[in-house]
Design an enzyme around this catalytic site. Structure first.
Site, PDB file in Angstrom:
ATOM      1  N   GLU A 116      -4.427   4.094   6.266  1.00 13.69           N
ATOM      2  CA  GLU A 116      -4.102   3.836   4.857  1.00 13.69           C
ATOM      3  C   GLU A 116      -4.442   5.031   3.962  1.00 13.69           C
ATOM      4  O   GLU A 116      -3.656   5.379   3.083  1.00 13.69           O
ATOM      5  CB  GLU A 116      -4.837   2.572   4.396  1.00 13.69           C
ATOM      6  CG  GLU A 116      -4.334   2.055   3.075  1.00 13.69           C
ATOM      7  CD  GLU A 116      -5.262   1.046   2.449  1.00 13.69           C
ATOM      8  OE1 GLU A 116      -6.135   1.463   1.679  1.00 13.69           O
ATOM      9  OE2 GLU A 116      -5.108  -0.155   2.730  1.00 13.69           O
ATOM     10  N   ARG A 145       0.835  -1.223   0.000  1.00 15.57           N
ATOM     11  CA  ARG A 145       0.000   0.000   0.000  1.00 15.57           C
ATOM     12  C   ARG A 145       0.864   1.265   0.000  1.00 15.57           C
ATOM     13  O   ARG A 145       0.547   2.249   0.681  1.00 15.57           O
ATOM     14  CB  ARG A 145      -0.937   0.041   1.208  1.00 15.57           C
ATOM     15  CG  ARG A 145      -1.991  -1.032   1.215  1.00 15.57           C
ATOM     16  CD  ARG A 145      -2.947  -0.915   0.019  1.00 15.57           C
ATOM     17  NE  ARG A 145      -4.090  -1.786   0.200  1.00 15.57           N
ATOM     18  CZ  ARG A 145      -4.079  -3.088  -0.067  1.00 15.57           C
ATOM     19  NH1 ARG A 145      -3.004  -3.660  -0.554  1.00 15.57           N
ATOM     20  NH2 ARG A 145      -5.166  -3.801   0.135  1.00 15.57           N
ATOM     21  N   SER A 201     -10.282  -0.085   3.356  1.00 16.81           N
ATOM     22  CA  SER A 201      -9.557  -0.363   4.601  1.00 16.81           C
ATOM     23  C   SER A 201      -9.018   0.950   5.143  1.00 16.81           C
ATOM     24  O   SER A 201      -8.333   1.676   4.430  1.00 16.81           O
ATOM     25  CB  SER A 201      -8.381  -1.303   4.353  1.00 16.81           C
ATOM     26  OG  SER A 201      -8.819  -2.563   3.944  1.00 16.81           O
TER      27      SER A 201
HETATM   28  N1  EPU Z   1     -11.106 -10.102  10.630  1.00 15.42           N
HETATM   29  C1  EPU Z   1     -11.854 -10.158  11.778  1.00 15.42           C
HETATM   30  N2  EPU Z   1     -12.785  -9.183  11.995  1.00 15.42           N
HETATM   31  C2  EPU Z   1     -12.993  -8.181  11.112  1.00 15.42           C
HETATM   32  C3  EPU Z   1     -12.228  -8.120   9.924  1.00 15.42           C
HETATM   33  C4  EPU Z   1     -11.275  -9.098   9.696  1.00 15.42           C
HETATM   34  O1  EPU Z   1     -11.677 -11.034  12.605  1.00 15.42           O
HETATM   35  O2  EPU Z   1     -13.858  -7.345  11.378  1.00 15.42           O
HETATM   36  C5  EPU Z   1     -10.114 -11.162  10.364  1.00 15.42           C
HETATM   37  C6  EPU Z   1     -10.568 -12.070   9.235  1.00 15.42           C
HETATM   38  O3  EPU Z   1     -11.374 -13.104   9.697  1.00 15.42           O
HETATM   39  C7  EPU Z   1      -9.263 -12.578   8.683  1.00 15.42           C
HETATM   40  C8  EPU Z   1      -8.330 -11.399   8.890  1.00 15.42           C
HETATM   41  O4  EPU Z   1      -8.910 -10.589   9.881  1.00 15.42           O
HETATM   42  O5  EPU Z   1      -8.785 -13.656   9.465  1.00 15.42           O
HETATM   43  C9  EPU Z   1      -8.089 -10.603   7.614  1.00 15.42           C
HETATM   44  O6  EPU Z   1      -9.305 -10.121   7.108  1.00 15.42           O
HETATM   45  P1  EPU Z   1      -9.617 -10.067   5.531  1.00 15.42           P
HETATM   46  O7  EPU Z   1      -9.176 -11.328   4.901  1.00 15.42           O
HETATM   47  O8  EPU Z   1     -11.026  -9.642   5.345  1.00 15.42           O
HETATM   48  O9  EPU Z   1      -8.648  -8.969   4.940  1.00 15.42           O
HETATM   49  P2  EPU Z   1      -8.090  -7.635   5.560  1.00 15.42           P
HETATM   50  O10 EPU Z   1      -6.739  -7.884   6.105  1.00 15.42           O
HETATM   51  O11 EPU Z   1      -9.101  -7.111   6.482  1.00 15.42           O
HETATM   52  C10 EPU Z   1      -6.937  -6.870   3.318  1.00 15.42           C
HETATM   53  C11 EPU Z   1      -6.823  -5.587   2.553  1.00 15.42           C
HETATM   54  C12 EPU Z   1      -8.074  -5.338   1.727  1.00 15.42           C
HETATM   55  C13 EPU Z   1      -8.242  -6.503   0.770  1.00 15.42           C
HETATM   56  C14 EPU Z   1      -8.313  -7.798   1.573  1.00 15.42           C
HETATM   57  C15 EPU Z   1      -8.317  -9.005   0.668  1.00 15.42           C
HETATM   58  C16 EPU Z   1      -5.382  -4.110   3.817  1.00 15.42           C
HETATM   59  C17 EPU Z   1      -5.280  -2.936   4.729  1.00 15.42           C
HETATM   60  N3  EPU Z   1      -6.619  -4.487   3.466  1.00 15.42           N
HETATM   61  O12 EPU Z   1      -8.009  -6.714   4.257  1.00 15.42           O
HETATM   62  O13 EPU Z   1      -7.884  -4.152   0.975  1.00 15.42           O
HETATM   63  O14 EPU Z   1      -9.408  -6.360  -0.011  1.00 15.42           O
HETATM   64  O15 EPU Z   1      -7.145  -7.925   2.428  1.00 15.42           O
HETATM   65  O16 EPU Z   1      -7.069  -9.149   0.086  1.00 15.42           O
HETATM   66  O17 EPU Z   1      -4.344  -4.653   3.413  1.00 15.42           O
HETATM   67  C18 EPU Z   1      -8.184  -1.791   0.984  1.00 15.42           C
HETATM   68  O18 EPU Z   1      -6.957  -1.695   0.981  1.00 15.42           O
HETATM   69  O19 EPU Z   1      -8.930  -0.772   0.974  1.00 15.42           O
HETATM   70  C19 EPU Z   1      -8.789  -3.114   1.042  1.00 15.42           C
HETATM   71  C20 EPU Z   1     -10.105  -3.296   1.139  1.00 15.42           C
END
Ligand code: EPU
Length: 338
Positions: free
Chosen positions: A334, A164, A238
């Protein structure tokens, strides 16, 4: 002709829907528009390059020039035995561009379907999702360099892409206006399906050997379920980066918190899930004033109606404080604050 607006309303130009005005607002469809604007007697600093406004927190009025990038166009630039080179104007909506490449049989961007924003903004924060970052498909871009007063070509190495992050958020911040981006899409296509959410979605649809379009459809379904549509609820995706911690910090946290999601990076460091940390602090679906986290994904802050930039900052700081107190981890926003 460049339409120029004074004291322009920016609320519809940022996906968070935050109220703010610009002293001057100009739509830029190419270098000629930019040169016309720069020749105006009112031209000066500060200036803000605005794409889709989907990664932005406007904290107040902008007493300067907002350049709204509207460079159009998409075309196949070249191909050889190994790849297609596809070019798009910086103002093209990212998701439409992804669908257009897939419709032509030029695969490779399907994991990045439905990301809000424009083509020109994609390299700025090196957009990424479901196991792919745009850096992996990037060839070069053309940008107007305000320091040189000319259009320059910048290749992937010079963009210094990271998670990012890129040149355009660091040393190059404010220096460039991206006009066009060229992507290299390898003909030897391999599905990127290691990400659990995508694998599960494909299995649920009984897809065994997914096509690029199948992956795009799965990604779209997952995103629709987990992430708010900015057309319906103001947000900037995010709100925090997933924090990367050293091995010692990770061991301490993992011992105290079974179930801590973790993604090993190079050199013993570990990426944690900011959404999980926020969720554990009881913030999922919770609000402070008009700003809250999205009930399906605690990592996304949403405008519940009438929020200002100050409201967003207040909620973000409260979340940062709670995560720091509980886990000792600093969350870094971010989006770009202006
Ligand atoms: N989780 C929770 N509770 C929540 C949210 C997430 O427990 O409310 C847990 C999920 O269960 C999972 C972990 O956290 O074990 C990661 O969650 P998720 O796979 O949904 O992805 P993320 O880390 O929350 C990142 C990116 C997203 C991207 C997704 C999929 C960043 C900051 N965010 O989210 O990017 O779509 O992975 O690759 O790296 C963005 O940058 O705007 C964005 C949406």
């Amino acid at each position: 002709m460049t339409p120029l607006l004074a004291h322009a309303d920016l609320q519809a130009l940022n996906t968070f829907g935050l109220p703010a005005r610009a002293r001057w607002l100009a739509a830029i469809t190419g270098e000629a528009d930019l040169r016309r604007v720069m020749a105006m007697p009112e031209w000066g600093e500060p200036r803000l390059v605005l794409g889709g406004g989907s990664n932005l927190v406007l904290t107040g009025d902008f007493d300067g020039w907002v350049l709204h990038v509207a460079v159009p166009g998409r075309r196949l630039l070249a191909q050889d035995s190994e790849a297609w080179w596809v070019e798009a104007g910086a103002g093209e909506p990212w998701h439409d561009f992804v669908l257009w490449t897939l419709a032509h049989g030029w695969a490779g961007l399907e994991n990045l379907a439905l990301i809000p924003g424009t083509v020109g903004a994609a390299p700025v924060q090196n957009i990424g999702a479901y196991g792919l970052e745009v850096a992996e498909r990037f060839a070069w871009l053309e940008a107007f360099d305000f320091a040189a007063g000319a259009v320059v070509r910048i290749d992937g190495a010079a963009c210094a892409f990271a998670y990012r992050d890129s040149l355009f958020k660091r040393e190059g911040a404010g220096r460039y206006l991206i006009l066009r981006v060229v992507f290299r899409l390898p003909k030897a296509w391999r599905a990127v399906t290691a990400y659990a959410d995508v694998t599960k979605e494909l299995a649920a649809q009984h897809v065994e050997n997914p096509t690029p379009q199948d992956i795009a459809d799965a990604v779209i379904a997952v995103r629709r379920r987990k992430l708010p549509d900015p057309a319906e609820i103001g947000n900037a995706g995010s709100f925090f980066k997933n924090p990367v911690v050293d091995a010692a910090t990770y061991s301490r946290l993992a011992a105290d918190h079974p179930g801590l999601p973790s993604y090993p990076q190079g050199g013993g460091t570990v990426k944690l899930a900011a959404g999980w940390l926020i969720d554990q602090c009881g913030w999922k679906g919770r609000a402070l004033g008009p700003v809250g986290t999205y009930p399906n994904q605690a990592l996304v802050l949403v405008n519940r109606g009438g929020a200002t930039g100050a409201d967003v900052q207040r909620a973000a700081q409260a979340i940062q404080r709670d995560v720091k107190a509980r886990f000792g981890v600093e969350l870094e926003p971010e989006p770009v604050f202006v």
